[in-house]
Scaffold this active site. Sequence first.
Site, PDB file in Angstrom:
ATOM      1  N   HIS A 100       0.853  -1.197   0.000  1.00  7.84           N
ATOM      2  CA  HIS A 100       0.000   0.000   0.000  1.00  7.84           C
ATOM      3  C   HIS A 100       0.889   1.248   0.000  1.00  7.84           C
ATOM      4  CE1 HIS A 100      -2.801   3.086   1.371  1.00  7.84           C
ATOM      5  NE2 HIS A 100      -3.758   2.297   0.915  1.00  7.84           N
ATOM      6  N   GLU A 172      -4.304   1.920  -6.886  1.00  8.40           N
ATOM      7  CA  GLU A 172      -4.727   2.932  -5.926  1.00  8.40           C
ATOM      8  C   GLU A 172      -3.900   4.196  -6.126  1.00  8.40           C
ATOM      9  OE1 GLU A 172      -6.885   1.014  -2.489  1.00  8.40           O
ATOM     10  OE2 GLU A 172      -4.789   1.083  -1.904  1.00  8.40           O
TER      11      GLU A 172
HETATM   12  P1  PGA Z   1      -9.986   5.645   0.927  1.00 10.00           P
HETATM   13  O1  PGA Z   1      -8.743   4.654   1.126  1.00 10.00           O
HETATM   14  O2  PGA Z   1     -11.105   4.842   0.307  1.00 10.00           O
HETATM   15  O3  PGA Z   1     -10.330   6.105   2.307  1.00 10.00           O
HETATM   16  O4  PGA Z   1      -9.534   6.759   0.021  1.00 10.00           O
HETATM   17  C1  PGA Z   1      -8.399   3.799   0.076  1.00 10.00           C
HETATM   18  C2  PGA Z   1      -7.151   3.009   0.377  1.00 10.00           C
HETATM   19  O5  PGA Z   1      -6.182   3.544   0.919  1.00 10.00           O
HETATM   20  O6  PGA Z   1      -7.133   1.815   0.041  1.00 10.00           O
END
Ligand code: PGA
Length: 265
Positions: A100, A172
């Site tokens: 992540h 992401e």
């Molecule tokens: P968020 O987080 O939906 O709060 O933007 C997404 C993530 O970090 O996977």
Amino acid sequence: KMKPIWLGTSWKMNKPLSQALAWCETLAQRLPQVTHPDIQSFVIPPFTAIHPVSRFIQQHHLPCLTGAQNMHEAENGAWTGEISAAMLQETGATLVELGHSERRGAFNECDAAINQKVHSALRHGLRPLICIGDSADEKRWQVSQESVVRQMKIALYGLSDSQVLQTLVAYEPIWAIGEQGTPATPEQAAAVHQALRQALCATFGDETGQRIPLLYGGSVNLQNAVELLRQPDIDGLFIGRAAWDANGYCEIVQRVTQEFILQAQ
Ligand code: PGA
């Protein structure tokens, strides 16, 4: 649309055990009514709540997988404060989120270490959910696709066909995540997902490449979930804030079930 549709959430560093179990109680009350076998739900709690959450989900026969937010790549050893794949396996987790952007950014995780984590997870029967993302600068410089394809190819380097089919990839965009983020438009997400799909097919062959689930994450909510999932190479959503309230999560599951499964029948 490729089946199943993956819909899940990571809680990040939120929810001590009492709140974790309260989320599960709501899930038990609502999820069975709103989901469908073609939806694959998952929840990724902090380490200390994985086992209690997994046990609750199992005892209530809920159709929801559990996972961890990170792990160390080594089998064991002098790595104070770290958790191995074998340890995660004992918690009931079947997924492990790796790479992540918050891990890459705040904890300096590099592509090579993420590749080692992917290999270690697979050796222990855990499915890696590999997160990749472009920065706001990379987007401005128009190198988003190059950046995330590179991250993905390194993360998947050295995997056999059968191993790569156990992985999931989440796009992401860093500029889309969190309170300050703006969600990618369906068009922006679709373009990147198409590039990722092409790279997967070029690397692992069409048959395998088409079957690897590609999830989108970054400010997903009830309003944008359906449009994102309408894009051809988006096979699921990885949700943060909008799913931290279990009712919010179940509403997204319900809407997706209605749009993609019930209406299609
Ligand atoms: P968020 O987080 O939906 O709060 O933007 C997404 C993530 O970090 O996977």
